[in-house]
Design an enzyme around this catalytic site. Structure first.
Site, mmCIF file in Angstrom:
data_model
loop_
_atom_site.group_PDB
_atom_site.id
_atom_site.type_symbol
_atom_site.label_atom_id
_atom_site.label_comp_id
_atom_site.label_asym_id
_atom_site.label_seq_id
_atom_site.Cartn_x
_atom_site.Cartn_y
_atom_site.Cartn_z
ATOM 1 C CB ALA A 48 -1.117 -0.329 1.626
ATOM 2 C CE LYS A 49 5.175 4.950 -0.109
ATOM 3 N NZ LYS A 49 6.604 4.123 0.038
#
Ligand code: NAD
Length: 411
Positions: free
Chosen positions: A101-102
């Site tokens: 994720a980011k």
């Protein structure tokens, strides 16, 4: 080229080698969830400011999603999307039980007071707290965010969900953080470099190293390799660099930088060189540890090092990568080299879930083991399939995610 485009090129090469079907490729390339939220906050002046925050949760086939939170004015959905996918492949290369994720907020942290930054962070958590969590998606620091920001995230998350230190990593050591988290990326760069030198049958003492970037990653890499008796012949930061054939005094450099807010300018223990000169230096190892895209088609021909260790994210453009391949220069890819940070984040998460404090020696030992095993697997795969270390690393990461996806029954 944007990093997301480069990642896509490398993904395609690995997917071809793995003979993945079109339907699996499409599933692996499509983010599970993308969120954009507004963040209205009152500035110290009493004015209202509204910022935009993003969280992209790319893939959770192998476990809860993991990735940093970036505060930078240029953050946008496309950038976050590309970096989230990169996290999926990176956690899989080192075999952590995570997805990728980011997140980010389009903001210039240097223009806000600490109180304003705290309000922005808490407001962002208010907006996304139902979408993150210790078993769902665990943020961490990235460009522009610090251990203090992570402490605010945990504190704000706890208000909704109760005591949950494992909801975020990269926290201060005195607030549920992990000893050694700070040095982990640089230590990992150093440990993988030593593994490579051994594999290539090269003598470690006296190896001439040039490092671009003297921040968190560059300083810890320099320290680690100096301790292994390598010669750090050049280092640089945004303002330029310094060279000394016999090796720079790393302790003196660290002290000098510490005394002037991290900057190297004015150092008296070496000759001044530009960043362009550092990249083209006659040395054994070149370690770009600053920015993306510093080695391109334009300057790849000038590089004289026989080995490049990608400590920064995407310092080599794909065109330059092909040139290095043709020239027989060994490139160890970012997706493996700088995975020490997320590996230490994993240890912090384990520590928080178990409520059992880890010591520095244990962190270092486990870090060296995880990265050493990942390096060996990438090395063996590259040798058996006759591909570059980068393609092998992507094959390992993408292949693991593809297998987990199929085994879960989705495809
Ligand atoms: P940092 O901000 O601590 O340090 C960056 C360094 O690069 C500074 O010395 C800065 O002066 C220098 N720099 C900036 N612009 C430059 C230029 N134009 N030319 C030469 N030097 C320049 O950052 P960091 O945490 O050390 O991260 C460095 C790289 O490693 C980044 O690409 C980052 O994405 C990547 N990375 C960091 C971590 C981590 O845990 N810190 C983890 C994975 C990847």
């Amino acid at each position: 080229m944007r990093p997301s485009e480069a990642t896509r090129i490398y993904f395609d090469r690995a997917a071809d080698q793995l003979d993945l079907s079109e339907s699996i490729r499409r599933l692996l390339l499509t983010a599970k969830r993308e969120v954009q939220v507004h963040i209205p906050v009152e500035l110290d002046s009493g004015e209202l400011a509204t910022y935009i925050g993003y969280r992209v949760q790319h893939n959770d086939a192998r476990g809860p999603m993991k990735g940093g939170l970036r505060y930078h004015p240029k953050v946008d959905l496309d950038e976050v999307r590309g970096l989230a996918a990169l996290m999926t492949w990176k956690t899989a290369v080192v075999d952590l039980p995570y997805g990728g994720a980011k997140g980010g907020i389009a903001i210039d942290p240097s223009k806000l007071s600490n109180r304003e930054l705290e309000r922005v962070t808490r407001c962002f958590v208010d907006a996304i707290h139902e979408l993150i969590g210790p078993h769902v998606d665990i943020p961490a620091p990235d460009m522009g965010t610090t251990a203090e920001v992570m402490a605010w995230i945990m504190h704000q998350y706890d208000k909704y969900h109760g005591f949950s230190p494992a909801c975020v990593t990269g926290k201060p050591v005195d607030y549920h953080g992990l000893p050694g988290r700070d040095e982990a990326t640089g230590r990992g760069v150093g440990a993988i470099t030593l593994k490579l030198l051994s594999r290539l049958g090269r003598r470690i003492p006296g190896t001439r190293v040039a490092i671009q970037g003297f921040g968190n990653v560059g300083t810890h890499t320099a320290r680690f390799l100096r301790d292994a008796e390598c010669r750090i012949v050049a280092v640089s930061d945004a303002g330029g660099g310094f060279f000394r054939q016999d090796g720079l005094d790393v302790n003196a450099l660290l002290k000098h930088a510490q005394n002037q807010g991290g900057r190297l300018d004015g150092f008296a223990g070496g000759d001044s060189i530009s960043n362009a000169e550092l990249l083209a230096l006659d040395c054994d190892l070149l370690i770009p540890a600053a920015l993306g895209g510093v080695l391109s088609r334009e300057n790849a021909g000038a590089v004289r090092a026989q080995i490049i260790i990608e400590a920064a994210n995407a310092p080599i453009e794909p065109d330059a990568d092909s040139i290095f391949d043709d020239r027989g220069i060994t490139v160890v890819p970012d997706i493996l080299v700088n995975a020490g940070g997320v590996t230490a984040s994993y240890f912090e998460w384990v520590q928080n879930l178990q409520q059992y404090q880890w010591g520095l020696n244990r962190v270092r030992q486990e870090l060296d083991r995880v990265l050493g095993e990942a390096f060996e697997q990438v090395w063996q795969l590259a040798a058996s399939r006759k591909v570059s270390l980068r393609t092998a690393a992507y094959m390992l990461g993408v292949g693991r995610v593809a297998r987990a996806t199929v085994l879960s029954g989705v495809a």
